[in-house]
Design a protein around this motif. Sequence first.
Motif, PDB file in Angstrom:
ATOM      1  N   UNK A 100       0.845  -1.194   0.000  1.00  0.00           N
ATOM      2  CA  UNK A 100       0.000   0.000   0.000  1.00  0.00           C
ATOM      3  C   UNK A 100       0.878   1.241   0.000  1.00  0.00           C
ATOM      4  N   UNK A 101       0.435   2.266  -0.716  1.00  0.00           N
ATOM      5  CA  UNK A 101       1.146   3.528  -0.755  1.00  0.00           C
ATOM      6  C   UNK A 101       0.149   4.651  -0.461  1.00  0.00           C
ATOM      7  N   UNK A 102       0.574   5.598   0.338  1.00  0.00           N
ATOM      8  CA  UNK A 102      -0.287   6.718   0.718  1.00  0.00           C
ATOM      9  C   UNK A 102      -0.254   7.803  -0.355  1.00  0.00           C
ATOM     10  N   UNK A 103      -1.427   8.277  -0.768  1.00  0.00           N
ATOM     11  CA  UNK A 103      -1.561   9.376  -1.723  1.00  0.00           C
ATOM     12  C   UNK A 103      -2.444  10.446  -1.078  1.00  0.00           C
ATOM     13  N   UNK A 104      -1.910  11.670  -0.983  1.00  0.00           N
ATOM     14  CA  UNK A 104      -2.651  12.781  -0.395  1.00  0.00           C
ATOM     15  C   UNK A 104      -2.836  13.846  -1.475  1.00  0.00           C
ATOM     16  N   UNK A 105      -4.050  14.368  -1.589  1.00  0.00           N
ATOM     17  CA  UNK A 105      -4.345  15.400  -2.584  1.00  0.00           C
ATOM     18  C   UNK A 105      -4.576  16.733  -1.872  1.00  0.00           C
ATOM     19  N   UNK A 127      -7.224  11.905   1.033  1.00  0.00           N
ATOM     20  CA  UNK A 127      -6.107  10.971   1.204  1.00  0.00           C
ATOM     21  C   UNK A 127      -6.633   9.564   1.005  1.00  0.00           C
ATOM     22  N   UNK A 128      -5.769   8.715   0.466  1.00  0.00           N
ATOM     23  CA  UNK A 128      -6.165   7.323   0.254  1.00  0.00           C
ATOM     24  C   UNK A 128      -4.925   6.446   0.200  1.00  0.00           C
ATOM     25  N   UNK A 129      -5.129   5.187   0.493  1.00  0.00           N
ATOM     26  CA  UNK A 129      -4.095   4.194   0.288  1.00  0.00           C
ATOM     27  C   UNK A 129      -4.359   3.537  -1.054  1.00  0.00           C
ATOM     28  N   UNK A 130      -3.322   3.386  -1.849  1.00  0.00           N
ATOM     29  CA  UNK A 130      -3.420   2.696  -3.125  1.00  0.00           C
ATOM     30  C   UNK A 130      -2.613   1.412  -2.994  1.00  0.00           C
ATOM     31  N   UNK A 131      -3.274   0.303  -3.247  1.00  0.00           N
ATOM     32  CA  UNK A 131      -2.615  -0.990  -3.096  1.00  0.00           C
ATOM     33  C   UNK A 131      -2.259  -1.550  -4.468  1.00  0.00           C
ATOM     34  N   UNK A 132      -0.991  -1.946  -4.598  1.00  0.00           N
ATOM     35  CA  UNK A 132      -0.509  -2.544  -5.834  1.00  0.00           C
ATOM     36  C   UNK A 132      -0.315  -4.042  -5.604  1.00  0.00           C
ATOM     37  N   UNK A 165       1.559   1.770   6.603  1.00  0.00           N
ATOM     38  CA  UNK A 165       0.379   1.303   5.880  1.00  0.00           C
ATOM     39  C   UNK A 165      -0.874   1.249   6.750  1.00  0.00           C
ATOM     40  N   UNK A 166      -0.762   1.621   8.002  1.00  0.00           N
ATOM     41  CA  UNK A 166      -1.930   1.513   8.881  1.00  0.00           C
ATOM     42  C   UNK A 166      -2.173   2.779   9.707  1.00  0.00           C
ATOM     43  N   UNK A 167      -1.958   3.934   9.101  1.00  0.00           N
ATOM     44  CA  UNK A 167      -2.261   5.197   9.780  1.00  0.00           C
ATOM     45  C   UNK A 167      -3.763   5.433   9.771  1.00  0.00           C
ATOM     46  N   UNK A 168      -4.256   6.045  10.818  1.00  0.00           N
ATOM     47  CA  UNK A 168      -5.687   6.357  10.872  1.00  0.00           C
ATOM     48  C   UNK A 168      -5.972   7.605  10.045  1.00  0.00           C
ATOM     49  N   UNK A 169      -7.235   7.808   9.734  1.00  0.00           N
ATOM     50  CA  UNK A 169      -7.652   8.992   8.976  1.00  0.00           C
ATOM     51  C   UNK A 169      -7.272  10.262   9.730  1.00  0.00           C
ATOM     52  N   UNK A 170      -7.426  10.256  11.050  1.00  0.00           N
ATOM     53  CA  UNK A 170      -7.108  11.434  11.856  1.00  0.00           C
ATOM     54  C   UNK A 170      -5.610  11.738  11.817  1.00  0.00           C
TER      55      UNK A 170
END
Length: 70
Positions: free
Chosen positions: A2-7, A59-64, A25-30
């Motif tokens: 998983x990779x974090x993507x923030x817009x 923000x979202x996690x993108x899983x490859x 890979x396991x950060x909370x939304x807050x």
Amino acid sequence: MKKLHVTFSNELGKKHSFSPTIASENLSAQEVKAAADKLASLNVFAKDGILLYQKTESAKYVETIETELF
């Protein structure tokens, strides 16, 4: 993996994405929102005189998934 993507949006409302190289890979939304808002408040990224990361949009996690062929 998983990779974090923030817009973010810039001063003119145009969207810009930020993907940190190392992020849990396991950060909370807050936690992600707080860190992104902190980054936006620093006003350190600019291009052609326009501040890029001004407002956190999403923000979202993108899983490859990799499938080895041989």
